[in-house]
Design a protein around this motif. Structure first.
Motif, PDB file in Angstrom:
ATOM      1  N   TRP A 106       5.600   6.481   6.741  1.00  0.00           N
ATOM      2  CA  TRP A 106       4.937   5.626   5.750  1.00  0.00           C
ATOM      3  C   TRP A 106       5.160   6.163   4.342  1.00  0.00           C
ATOM      4  O   TRP A 106       5.520   5.420   3.431  1.00  0.00           O
ATOM      5  CB  TRP A 106       3.444   5.565   6.073  1.00  0.00           C
ATOM      6  CG  TRP A 106       2.625   4.707   5.169  1.00  0.00           C
ATOM      7  CD1 TRP A 106       2.484   3.359   5.221  1.00  0.00           C
ATOM      8  CD2 TRP A 106       1.799   5.155   4.078  1.00  0.00           C
ATOM      9  NE1 TRP A 106       1.614   2.927   4.224  1.00  0.00           N
ATOM     10  CE2 TRP A 106       1.187   4.006   3.519  1.00  0.00           C
ATOM     11  CE3 TRP A 106       1.514   6.408   3.536  1.00  0.00           C
ATOM     12  CZ2 TRP A 106       0.313   4.077   2.438  1.00  0.00           C
ATOM     13  CZ3 TRP A 106       0.639   6.481   2.451  1.00  0.00           C
ATOM     14  CH2 TRP A 106       0.049   5.324   1.909  1.00  0.00           C
ATOM     15  N   TYR A 107       4.983   7.473   4.144  1.00  0.00           N
ATOM     16  CA  TYR A 107       5.229   8.065   2.835  1.00  0.00           C
ATOM     17  C   TYR A 107       6.680   7.859   2.404  1.00  0.00           C
ATOM     18  O   TYR A 107       6.969   7.621   1.234  1.00  0.00           O
ATOM     19  CB  TYR A 107       4.923   9.565   2.859  1.00  0.00           C
ATOM     20  CG  TYR A 107       3.465   9.918   2.826  1.00  0.00           C
ATOM     21  CD1 TYR A 107       2.634   9.457   1.808  1.00  0.00           C
ATOM     22  CD2 TYR A 107       2.904  10.735   3.805  1.00  0.00           C
ATOM     23  CE1 TYR A 107       1.297   9.789   1.775  1.00  0.00           C
ATOM     24  CE2 TYR A 107       1.562  11.075   3.782  1.00  0.00           C
ATOM     25  CZ  TYR A 107       0.760  10.602   2.765  1.00  0.00           C
ATOM     26  OH  TYR A 107      -0.569  10.930   2.741  1.00  0.00           O
ATOM     27  N   SER A 153       9.087  -1.578   7.370  1.00  0.00           N
ATOM     28  CA  SER A 153       9.026  -2.047   5.983  1.00  0.00           C
ATOM     29  C   SER A 153       9.762  -3.362   5.792  1.00  0.00           C
ATOM     30  O   SER A 153       9.317  -4.232   5.027  1.00  0.00           O
ATOM     31  CB  SER A 153       9.602  -0.983   5.044  1.00  0.00           C
ATOM     32  OG  SER A 153       8.730   0.113   4.958  1.00  0.00           O
ATOM     33  N   GLU A 154      10.894  -3.515   6.487  1.00  0.00           N
ATOM     34  CA  GLU A 154      11.665  -4.738   6.304  1.00  0.00           C
ATOM     35  C   GLU A 154      10.946  -5.975   6.835  1.00  0.00           C
ATOM     36  O   GLU A 154      11.306  -7.103   6.493  1.00  0.00           O
ATOM     37  CB  GLU A 154      13.047  -4.609   6.956  1.00  0.00           C
ATOM     38  CG  GLU A 154      13.041  -4.251   8.421  1.00  0.00           C
ATOM     39  CD  GLU A 154      13.187  -2.753   8.667  1.00  0.00           C
ATOM     40  OE1 GLU A 154      13.785  -2.385   9.699  1.00  0.00           O
ATOM     41  OE2 GLU A 154      12.709  -1.962   7.818  1.00  0.00           O
ATOM     42  N   GLU A 212       0.840  -1.192   0.000  1.00  0.00           N
ATOM     43  CA  GLU A 212       0.000   0.000   0.000  1.00  0.00           C
ATOM     44  C   GLU A 212       0.876   1.243   0.000  1.00  0.00           C
ATOM     45  O   GLU A 212       1.830   1.343   0.763  1.00  0.00           O
ATOM     46  CB  GLU A 212      -0.892  -0.002   1.243  1.00  0.00           C
ATOM     47  CG  GLU A 212      -1.865   1.167   1.299  1.00  0.00           C
ATOM     48  CD  GLU A 212      -2.716   1.155   2.555  1.00  0.00           C
ATOM     49  OE1 GLU A 212      -2.913   2.248   3.126  1.00  0.00           O
ATOM     50  OE2 GLU A 212      -3.157   0.064   2.965  1.00  0.00           O
ATOM     51  N   HIS A 213       0.568   2.161  -0.895  1.00  0.00           N
ATOM     52  CA  HIS A 213       1.249   3.448  -0.878  1.00  0.00           C
ATOM     53  C   HIS A 213       0.399   4.478  -1.599  1.00  0.00           C
ATOM     54  O   HIS A 213      -0.799   4.274  -1.801  1.00  0.00           O
ATOM     55  CB  HIS A 213       2.668   3.357  -1.452  1.00  0.00           C
ATOM     56  CG  HIS A 213       3.583   4.377  -0.833  1.00  0.00           C
ATOM     57  ND1 HIS A 213       4.036   5.483  -1.521  1.00  0.00           N
ATOM     58  CD2 HIS A 213       4.085   4.480   0.420  1.00  0.00           C
ATOM     59  CE1 HIS A 213       4.795   6.220  -0.707  1.00  0.00           C
ATOM     60  NE2 HIS A 213       4.842   5.633   0.473  1.00  0.00           N
ATOM     61  N   LEU A 239       8.119   2.917   7.071  1.00  0.00           N
ATOM     62  CA  LEU A 239       7.069   2.042   7.564  1.00  0.00           C
ATOM     63  C   LEU A 239       6.210   1.589   6.388  1.00  0.00           C
ATOM     64  O   LEU A 239       6.165   2.251   5.358  1.00  0.00           O
ATOM     65  CB  LEU A 239       6.184   2.765   8.589  1.00  0.00           C
ATOM     66  CG  LEU A 239       6.849   3.280   9.856  1.00  0.00           C
ATOM     67  CD1 LEU A 239       5.818   3.975  10.748  1.00  0.00           C
ATOM     68  CD2 LEU A 239       7.539   2.157  10.621  1.00  0.00           C
ATOM     69  N   ALA A 240       5.530   0.474   6.569  1.00  0.00           N
ATOM     70  CA  ALA A 240       4.619  -0.041   5.541  1.00  0.00           C
ATOM     71  C   ALA A 240       3.325  -0.487   6.209  1.00  0.00           C
ATOM     72  O   ALA A 240       3.288  -0.715   7.427  1.00  0.00           O
ATOM     73  CB  ALA A 240       5.266  -1.210   4.792  1.00  0.00           C
ATOM     74  N   THR A 241       2.280  -0.586   5.414  1.00  0.00           N
ATOM     75  CA  THR A 241       1.008  -1.084   5.929  1.00  0.00           C
ATOM     76  C   THR A 241       1.114  -2.591   6.100  1.00  0.00           C
ATOM     77  O   THR A 241       1.311  -3.314   5.121  1.00  0.00           O
ATOM     78  CB  THR A 241      -0.143  -0.752   4.971  1.00  0.00           C
ATOM     79  OG1 THR A 241      -0.183   0.661   4.755  1.00  0.00           O
ATOM     80  CG2 THR A 241      -1.479  -1.209   5.552  1.00  0.00           C
TER      81      THR A 241
END
Length: 397
Positions: free
Chosen positions: A170-171, A190-191, A85-86, A175-177
């Motif tokens: 996140w942007y 994210s990793e 997601e981004h 970080l990631a969803t």
């Protein structure tokens, strides 16, 4: 920008059909379901929180194949890690294999935020590091896990400092969803979310711009540099101009006939003649299209190709709305024939039809009305409603 030799002329009928086919709306929405193939064909699927009947992302996928059901998307995101997601023009899900071509977008959005006054109340580097350490120790967390408050006057779009900090990371791709629970986003490192085989791939900025522009034009079937730029919203106008100027040998100059008979210049992929020689025949089914569907997102392109004037009025005061809060375009074959306002009453198990507006010049025949009734019944079943109830005349009068 455009080549000097005579461009290929594409009639309005062919242009509409090419665009619908490129966006997965030409064929009948049945048959074996492959959700990832649908998303790859579209490029991305926009996420939206509003749930008048079904949230936009679910409705968009259902419109392409009506065997789709709502839990399928989160399974691909949270469990199979087939999606990430981004941000395109808005929050979206994209195929995980696109991740390495999205690195510029992480950097672009981070730089944009760094220049923005909106994020001035965001937590400083130490505050962001504290959030990161909590996520590292505790696992995926939502904004509810943090307690900072908005300082000063609270406005419509105000966000507490921890929310701005989470958004920033996140942007920027830090970080990631991880997953969503009742649409609430959970953030993780994210990793721990993005598989290493795609996370470790790197491409030059030039390669990423080329991939973005070619991918956009392929999914548009034809477009101006501005339309190419707006497709992902991950490049700027100058980058697209330079790309189109440098790619003339592999692009085909075309002239597109608009719904009003006028002609305008655009670019097309090098297989455009093959696409035209095998024109997709749109199905005759009448479809209820989501107002956030990619086929209607670019309002200028929509008006030019279909003569269909549409806008989303969720932020328009009720007294000033021309149509309604959440209105669905109605697509029949390669023509928009009307719009409808419908709302789900989940407690009562009913899909309420509030208003129907046929387009000027469209005769609302018994056959067309029967098509809409059938599609409304399918739409109701999609969200587990047992009945359709009309609160207006079924011919729009």
């Amino acid at each position: 920008m455009f080549a000097t030799h005579a461009p290929l002329k594409i009639s309005n009928r062919d242009a509409r059909r090419l665009w619908l086919d490129a966006q997965g709306l030409a064929g009948t929405p049945v048959g074996p379901l492959d959700v990832m193939s649908i998303i790859r064909k579209l490029g991305y699927v926009q996420l939206d929180t509003i749930r008048v009947v079904s949230r936009a992302h679910h409705h968009i996928l259902w419109s392409r194949n009506q065997h789709y059901r709502e839990p399928m998307l989160n399974r691909l995101l949270a469990h199979e890690r087939s999606l990430f997601e981004h941000y395109t023009h808005d929050a979206s899900v994209l195929p995980i294999e696109f991740y390495s071509m999205w690195r510029r977008q992480f950097r672009r959005l981070k730089e944009r935020i760094d220049r923005s006054n909106y994020y001035s109340s965001m937590l400083d580097a130490a505050g962001r590091q504290a959030i990161r350490k909590r996520i590292e120790a505790e696992g995926p967390l939502s904004t509810n896990a943090f307690e900072t408050k908005v300082a000063g006057e609270r406005r419509m779009w105000s966000r507490p400092p921890h929310k701005l900090a989470l958004d920033y990371m996140w942007y920027a791709g830090e970080l990631a969803t991880s997953h969503r629970n009742n649409f609430k986003k959970f953030y993780d490192l994210s990793e721990r979310v993005i598989p290493a085989d795609v996370r470790d791939l790197e491409h030059s900025d030039e390669a990423q711009v080329d991939w973005l522009c070619r991918g956009a034009l392929d999914r548009l079937a034809f477009g101006t540099p501005g339309e190419v730029q707006r497709f992902w919203d991950a490049t700027d106008a100058g980058e697209v101009r330079r790309w189109s100027d440098g790619s003339k040998r592999s692009l085909v100059p075309v002239e597109i006939q608009a719904a009003d008979g006028s002609w305008s210049r655009a670019l097309a992929p090098d297989d455009i003649e093959l696409r035209i020689s095998e024109p997709p025949e749109p199905g005759s089914r009448l479809r209820i299209v989501n107002p956030f569907d990619p086929i209607v997102r670019d309002r200028a392109r929509l008006m030019r190709l279909f003569g269909f004037d549409f806008r989303i009025e969720i932020f328009v005061p009720a007294a000033k709305r021309r149509w309604g809060y959440y209105v669905f375009p109605l697509l029949e074959g390669d023509r928009f024939v009307g719009r409808i306002e419908a709302r789900a009453d989940r407690a009562g198990g009913v899909l309420n039809v509030v208003s129907l507006w046929p387009e000027p010049g469209v005769r609302w025949t018994a056959r067309r009305a029967a098509k809409l009734e059938a599609e409304l019944a399918r739409f109701a079943r999609f969200v587990s409603l047992s009945d359709v109830r009309w609160h207006c005349l079924p011919n729009g009068d």
